[in-house]
Design an enzyme around this catalytic site. Structure first.
Site, PDB file in Angstrom:
ATOM      1  N   ALA A 129       0.817  -1.218   0.000  1.00  0.00           N
ATOM      2  CA  ALA A 129       0.000   0.000   0.000  1.00  0.00           C
ATOM      3  C   ALA A 129       0.847   1.262   0.000  1.00  0.00           C
ATOM      4  CB  ALA A 129      -0.935   0.003   1.208  1.00  0.00           C
ATOM      5  N   LEU A 157      -4.592  -1.816   7.834  1.00  0.00           N
ATOM      6  CA  LEU A 157      -3.230  -2.220   7.505  1.00  0.00           C
ATOM      7  C   LEU A 157      -2.397  -2.311   8.774  1.00  0.00           C
ATOM      8  CD1 LEU A 157      -1.572  -2.796   4.917  1.00  0.00           C
ATOM      9  CD2 LEU A 157      -0.791  -0.427   5.035  1.00  0.00           C
ATOM     10  N   TYR A 249      -5.694  -0.704  17.189  1.00  0.00           N
ATOM     11  CA  TYR A 249      -5.829  -1.265  18.539  1.00  0.00           C
ATOM     12  C   TYR A 249      -5.054  -0.382  19.503  1.00  0.00           C
ATOM     13  CZ  TYR A 249      -5.141  -4.553  22.433  1.00  0.00           C
ATOM     14  OH  TYR A 249      -5.093  -5.143  23.677  1.00  0.00           O
ATOM     15  N   TYR A 259       2.268  -0.426  24.284  1.00  0.00           N
ATOM     16  CA  TYR A 259       1.249  -0.021  23.309  1.00  0.00           C
ATOM     17  C   TYR A 259       0.998   1.488  23.415  1.00  0.00           C
ATOM     18  CZ  TYR A 259      -0.091  -4.359  21.040  1.00  0.00           C
ATOM     19  OH  TYR A 259      -0.092  -5.476  20.250  1.00  0.00           O
ATOM     20  N   LYS A 268      -0.210   5.296  16.628  1.00  0.00           N
ATOM     21  CA  LYS A 268      -1.668   5.249  16.706  1.00  0.00           C
ATOM     22  C   LYS A 268      -2.250   6.641  16.960  1.00  0.00           C
ATOM     23  CE  LYS A 268      -1.841   0.789  16.194  1.00  0.00           C
ATOM     24  NZ  LYS A 268      -2.306   0.196  14.916  1.00  0.00           N
TER      25      LYS A 268
END
Length: 418
Positions: A129, A157, A249, A259, A268
């Protein structure tokens, strides 16, 4: 020549944080599991072909992406175009696994057969992509086969690396903490031959470097989404009322060190920020919208390769029981509850929280107690280990009900897209 893959082969890589390295997959099982996904979501009365418009799914061969495509097609009657980068079959290879390609290839194959049987247009463009030529191929395909208009994009993705067309080199992401090391719990693999149970272990992950942070934002952030939308707008292929959904996520309090508060958290946050900016742009240009979707923790092909994730998932699956959602259940609930007559219900940050059930205080309190109770060297419960490993095996076509794994199959016939 016929071949067979009777068992799921894998090993735990202790030096890499006890992640799971899969050595094979089962193409017959992968295709069967995909057909079962279609059957799960299909309504009693099939929607008219094309009633759901034309949708592009970027990353449509993986967990959330394939689930979204199944729901869009079989449940809502949408024509779908997928972009994904999957290992293709190499029938001339001496390696039996390479002969049959990858789970993503067979997931696409079965999904598109099932959607075409329902009278829908379903196609895939194989490619990275991040490669500008792939965007041009998508625009050409939309004009040729999809009446030149796109009603929505599901961006799902989650690649570990991506091409930088400026240099022609790959850029890698890094799942590392930001600023200081983080210690996480996971489990080491069970040795059935020796009668040794899986055991709780700990590992410390060092902080990422500034270069790794930039690479992670490049691969997992919103910059690539913005480039896609810019080119599609310029090409005039986005329909009035267009919808962009970016699925990611956020994590939970027990893994936030690697995370939300780690390098991937920067990426994110960038994706969420970009989605909000695109929402304003699409609203002005097309009376459209862009919504960032936070998915729940789910078992996917990638789950075994992320330190600490198998431990968390094994426990949260047990704590939540029937409330635990796989990608298909999550995407079904998302489209049913938020993209019907009443429209989406975002939170105060403008996020669509499909992780709402997982992040309830009741679930997370039980999870905290379990994490605190687990000591290094403890035997990891067999029931939890088996539950996770079965779900993980299913992402690679094993442990799928109704499949005879001793039976041989013919690779050339199985890989034929006709």
């Amino acid at each position: 020549m016929s071949t067979a893959f009777p068992t799921f082969q894998y090993r735990f890589m202790a030096a890499m944080g006890h992640v799971i390295f899969p050595a094979n997959f089962h193409p017959v099982g992968t295709q069967a599991a995909t057909r079962q996904m279609l059957e799960r979501v299909a309504p009693a009365s099939a929607p008219s072909p094309g009633a759901g418009g034309n949708w592009l799914v970027v990353g449509g061969s993986g967990g959330f992406g394939s689930a979204a495509r199944v729901v869009l097609g079989a449940r809502r009657g949408a024509n779908t175009l997928n972009v994904s980068l999957d290992a293709l079959p190499n029938l001339e290879s001496n390696n039996k696994v390479r002969q049959v390609g990858s789970p993503g290839f067979h997931r696409n194959l079965a999904l598109e057969r099932g959607l075409r049987e329902r009278g829908l247009l379903a196609r895939t463009i194989q490619g990275d992509a991040f490669d500008p030529s792939v965007r041009q191929a998508v625009i050409a395909e939309l004009r040729e086969s999809f009446a030149g208009k796109l009603d929505g994009i599901v961006w799902s993705l989650a690649a570990p690396r991506a091409l930088d067309p400026r240099t022609g080199k790959a850029v890698s992401s890094a799942l590392k903490p930001l600023g200081q090391p983080v210690t996480i719990k996971t489990f080491a693999g069970r040795d059935d031959k020796k009668g040794e149970p899986a055991r709780v272990v700990e590992m410390t992950i060092p902080p990422g470097s500034p270069e790794e942070a930039i690479g992670t934002i490049y691969v997992m952030g919103g910059g690539i989404v913005e480039r896609w939308i810019s080119e599609l707008l310029a090409a005039g292929v986005l329909a009035d009322g267009f919808t962009l959904l970016t699925i990611s996520y956020r994590g939970n309090p027990l893994n936030e060190g690697v995370y939300r508060k780690g390098l991937i958290g920067l990426a994110k946050a960038d994706l969420e920020y970009t989605t909000r900016a695109l929402d304003a742009q699409l609203a002005e240009r097309l009376s459209g919208r862009a919504i960032a979707v936070e998915g729940p923790a789910v078992v996917t092909e990638a789950s075994g390769g992320i330190p600490g994730v198998p431990f968390y998932l094994a426990h949260v699956m047990d704590v939540m029981g029937d409330r635990f959602e796989d990608p298909t259940a999550s995407m079904t609930r998302m489209f049913d509850d938020h993209f019907g007559p009443s429209g989406p219900s975002p939170d105060d940050e403008g996020l669509l929280r499909m992780d709402d059930r997982e992040l309830t205080e009741e679930v997370q309190e039980q999870m905290r107690n379990r994490f605190l109770a687990a000591s290094v060297g403890d035997a990891f419960p067999d029931a939890l280990y088996d539950s996770f490993m079965t779900a993980y095996a299913q992402t690679r076509g094993f442990s799928v009900p109704g499949i005879d794994y001793a039976a041989e199959f013919e690779p050339a016939q199985l890989c034929d897209p006709g």
